[in-house]
Design a protein around this motif. Structure first.
Motif, PDB file in Angstrom:
ATOM      1  N   THR A  76       0.836  -1.209   0.000  1.00 45.65           N
ATOM      2  CA  THR A  76       0.000   0.000   0.000  1.00 45.65           C
ATOM      3  C   THR A  76       0.869   1.258   0.000  1.00 45.65           C
ATOM      4  O   THR A  76       0.539   2.252  -0.659  1.00 45.65           O
ATOM      5  CB  THR A  76      -0.942  -0.006   1.206  1.00 45.65           C
ATOM      6  OG1 THR A  76      -1.729  -1.203   1.166  1.00 45.65           O
ATOM      7  CG2 THR A  76      -1.856   1.210   1.209  1.00 45.65           C
ATOM      8  N   THR A  77       1.985   1.229   0.721  1.00 47.19           N
ATOM      9  CA  THR A  77       2.916   2.365   0.715  1.00 47.19           C
ATOM     10  C   THR A  77       3.384   2.646  -0.704  1.00 47.19           C
ATOM     11  O   THR A  77       3.383   3.799  -1.164  1.00 47.19           O
ATOM     12  CB  THR A  77       4.132   2.055   1.616  1.00 47.19           C
ATOM     13  OG1 THR A  77       3.677   1.812   2.954  1.00 47.19           O
ATOM     14  CG2 THR A  77       5.126   3.208   1.626  1.00 47.19           C
ATOM     15  N   VAL A  78       3.775   1.584  -1.410  1.00 46.05           N
ATOM     16  CA  VAL A  78       4.260   1.738  -2.783  1.00 46.05           C
ATOM     17  C   VAL A  78       3.121   2.179  -3.700  1.00 46.05           C
ATOM     18  O   VAL A  78       3.270   3.096  -4.527  1.00 46.05           O
ATOM     19  CB  VAL A  78       4.897   0.424  -3.285  1.00 46.05           C
ATOM     20  CG1 VAL A  78       5.387   0.585  -4.729  1.00 46.05           C
ATOM     21  CG2 VAL A  78       6.051   0.016  -2.385  1.00 46.05           C
ATOM     22  N   GLY A  79       1.958   1.522  -3.556  1.00 52.23           N
ATOM     23  CA  GLY A  79       0.810   1.868  -4.399  1.00 52.23           C
ATOM     24  C   GLY A  79       0.394   3.318  -4.226  1.00 52.23           C
ATOM     25  O   GLY A  79       0.081   4.018  -5.201  1.00 52.23           O
ATOM     26  N   LEU A  80       0.396   3.805  -2.975  1.00 47.67           N
ATOM     27  CA  LEU A  80       0.028   5.192  -2.709  1.00 47.67           C
ATOM     28  C   LEU A  80       1.055   6.146  -3.309  1.00 47.67           C
ATOM     29  O   LEU A  80       0.689   7.186  -3.896  1.00 47.67           O
ATOM     30  CB  LEU A  80      -0.106   5.410  -1.206  1.00 47.67           C
ATOM     31  CG  LEU A  80      -0.381   6.843  -0.725  1.00 47.67           C
ATOM     32  CD1 LEU A  80      -1.620   7.420  -1.386  1.00 47.67           C
ATOM     33  CD2 LEU A  80      -0.512   6.873   0.794  1.00 47.67           C
ATOM     34  N   GLY A  81       2.339   5.815  -3.178  1.00 45.59           N
ATOM     35  CA  GLY A  81       3.375   6.652  -3.782  1.00 45.59           C
ATOM     36  C   GLY A  81       3.221   6.747  -5.286  1.00 45.59           C
ATOM     37  O   GLY A  81       3.304   7.842  -5.879  1.00 45.59           O
ATOM     38  N   ASP A  82       2.968   5.604  -5.917  1.00 48.34           N
ATOM     39  CA  ASP A  82       2.738   5.597  -7.369  1.00 48.34           C
ATOM     40  C   ASP A  82       1.460   6.364  -7.710  1.00 48.34           C
ATOM     41  O   ASP A  82       1.395   7.094  -8.711  1.00 48.34           O
ATOM     42  CB  ASP A  82       2.631   4.158  -7.880  1.00 48.34           C
ATOM     43  CG  ASP A  82       3.985   3.469  -8.007  1.00 48.34           C
ATOM     44  OD1 ASP A  82       5.012   4.168  -8.084  1.00 48.34           O
ATOM     45  OD2 ASP A  82       4.015   2.217  -8.036  1.00 48.34           O
ATOM     46  N   GLY A  83       0.421   6.198  -6.865  1.00 51.24           N
ATOM     47  CA  GLY A  83      -0.850   6.883  -7.112  1.00 51.24           C
ATOM     48  C   GLY A  83      -0.703   8.394  -7.048  1.00 51.24           C
ATOM     49  O   GLY A  83      -1.277   9.130  -7.862  1.00 51.24           O
TER      50      GLY A  83
END
Length: 558
Positions: A76-83
């Motif tokens: 989720t940390t990575v997904g949010l950063g990409d988002g």
């Protein structure tokens, strides 16, 4: 439907040269020390040059208590950063490095998952840029110098029964928890009982992650208390004259590592103290550098919010002058069902009632986080078996807690699946509504700080501690250490010290078994219940299925 494994997805990544990633944050080739083509150390000169820049918004990602069902905090940390990058924001992520022990034990890797990963995944989960090896070497150099000092006459009059500096190894090895060293005769020194901790539990790891410069690093290393004399006066690492050489070993390890996500967004990966036996956050120097080079920084804290987030707020933010603008609390429908009493084998069956029952754990974390004055958004990390009704049950429950939940599909869709979360998080971070404050003041007594965390975060009725523990805390206060925060070492699986008690239990006590002064790191470690500072391998370790295939590629890291 068949899904690709994390390692298959990582293998297909279209990575860009690390210089291109650095350029996104204003770094030139001279600012980077490359380790191959896809990872690099960020130079101290660059870090110094950006200190006058505007500070970005800080977003903390944390989670409910971990369950065997999986939560996906790093994903989720990575997904949010990409988002955030996908909606036009300049964002970077900051996560911890993976420890070899858990990789070969139960966990099998720690770089995100699915289409929300940091790469190079294999290197990150193995030797990476050698930081953990440097920490292990620096820690054990000090141990060797202590025994060597005693062997050559013991000028400092160290009481051999009161040497508290153990050795470390970055591996889960229960056989080394309690050992006797220096057997075999006069030439090998004086036999004494000691033991090994895992490297991520080392005070050197905590120091590296809290130090702000090489000068600060050496000062903190020198402050480490390694033993005492017969009159109980302390012996410091600088008394052994080890702090200079330890700093030399850690010179490169102090520089943050820059890598990239699958979508070629910048990621700082640096440091990795365990969250149940240390403070569970990536390095201050990586986080502060990211905040000076990006408008939004997404970072994570280890395990559940009762451990990692509490320590992020009470230790890291206090020490580094940081304040989160928004907190994202990760939960899954599967984990709610497990907290509601469903066995892992039955998680595929729809059970809205169990989801509702298990939401008590989620509610406890929401309330705890709000007590720090920070706004909280719940990210529901989607699994393919989740039903619409189950997801809605979580959304409805979170609304009753005065917060909001957003369904996220970043594991399967990358940034596209985190657009809604990123949009809302950016709005909250930009609004300035966070009123962050640590849970307790510096001038509370050490025991009152322990009680504060136990009662307000764990919702315990009382703290149980022998008189010897209470006296030790008072002695440290008399010696000038009373203003330090406490670092609670406790099972990650429960609000209690019993790993089998899920949900949001009340009416329990927190037994304090031991306290350790980490004078260099600047906190007091409080060991509660049966927590181990050297984990063991499970009956069937991940190492049994990690191997090279016929193409020379790594299999089994997931």
């Amino acid at each position: 439907m068949s899904f690709k494994s994390d390692i298959e997805i990582a293998r297909e990544a279209n990575k860009k040269p690390i210089q291109e990633i650095g350029a996104r944050l204003g770094m030139t080739s001279d600012d980077l020390l490359p380790y191959g083509h896809d990872k690099a150390k960020v130079s101290q000169a660059f870090i110094n040059s950006v200190q006058g820049n505007k500070t970005g918004k800080l977003i903390l990602v944390t989670a409910i208590n971990p369950t065997p069902a999986g939560e996906g905090k790093t994903t989720t940390t990575v997904g949010l950063g990409d988002g955030l990058n996908a909606i036009g924001k300049k964002a970077a992520i900051c996560i911890r490095e993976a420890s070899l022990g858990p990789c070969f034990g139960m966990k099998g890797g720690a770089a995100g998952g699915g289409y929300a990963q940091v790469v190079p995944m294999e290197e990150m989960n193995l030797h990476f840029t050698g930081d953990f090896h440097a920490i292990t070497s620096a820690h054990n150099l000090l141990a060797a110098m202590i025994d060597n000092h005693i062997y050559w006459g013991n000028e400092l009059e160290i009481d051999e029964r009161r040497v508290v500096w153990r050795r470390v190894l970055d591996m889960n090895d229960r056989a080394l928890r309690d050992v006797v060293t220096s057997l075999g005769g006069v030439a090998n020194g004086f036999p004494r009982q000691t033991g090994f901790d895992i490297t991520v539990a080392s005070e050197v790891m905590a120091i590296l992650c809290l130090a702000t410069s090489l000068k600060d690093l050496q000062q903190r290393l020198g402050d480490i208390i390694v033993a005492s004399r017969r009159d109980k006066s302390p012996i410091y690492a600088r008394d052994i004259k080890a702090d200079g050489a330890m700093t030399v070993l850690l010179k490169d390890a102090m520089q943050p590592n820059l890598v990239q996500t699958l979508e070629n967004n910048p990621a700082f990966v640096h440091g990795g103290p365990f969250a149940n036996i240390a403070h569970g956050c990536n390095s201050v120097i990586a986080t502060t550098t990211a905040l000076k080079t990006a408008d939004y920084v997404v970072t994570e804290a280890g395990f559940g919010a009762d451990l990692g987030a509490e320590k992020f707020m009470n230790i890291k933010c206090r020490k580094a002058g940081l304040a989160p603008d928004c907190v994202v609390l990760v939960a899954t429908v599967r984990a709610m069902k497990m907290n509601g009493g469903v066995a892992k084998a039955d998680l595929g069956t729809e059970d809205v009632a169990a989801v509702q029952e298990g939401c008590a754990n989620l509610g406890r974390h929401i309330g705890n986080l709000k007590s720090f004055g920070v706004p909280v958004v719940v990210a529901i990390n989607h699994f393919s078996g989740d039903s619409v009704a189950e997801v809605q049950a979580v959304i409805d429950y979170v609304e009753t807690q005065g917060s909001e939940a957003i369904l996220c599909t970043h594991w399967a869709e990358g940034s596209k699946g985190a657009i809604a979360l990123a949009t809302r998080v950016a709005e909250i971070a930009d609004s300035g509504i966070s009123q962050f404050a640590p849970l307790y003041e510096d001038d509370l007594s050490l025991f009152e700080k322990i009680e504060c965390v136990a009662k307000r975060i764990y919702h315990a009725d009382e703290v149980l501690a022998d008189q010897s523990v209470r006296n030790q805390l008072k002695d440290w206060e008399a010696a000038g250490y009373g203003n330090l925060p406490v670092c609670m070492a406790k099972t990650q699986y429960s609000f209690t010290t019993d790993p089998n008690r899920r949900g949001a239990p009340t009416g329990h006590s927190v037994p304090v078994r031991e306290v350790r002064l980490s004078a260099g790191a600047g906190f007091v470690v409080v060991i509660c219940g049966e927590i181990m500072t050297m984990p063991g391998l499970p009956r069937v370790p991940s190492a049994e299925t990690i191997m090279l295939n016929d193409l020379g590629q790594i299999e089994g890291l997931f």
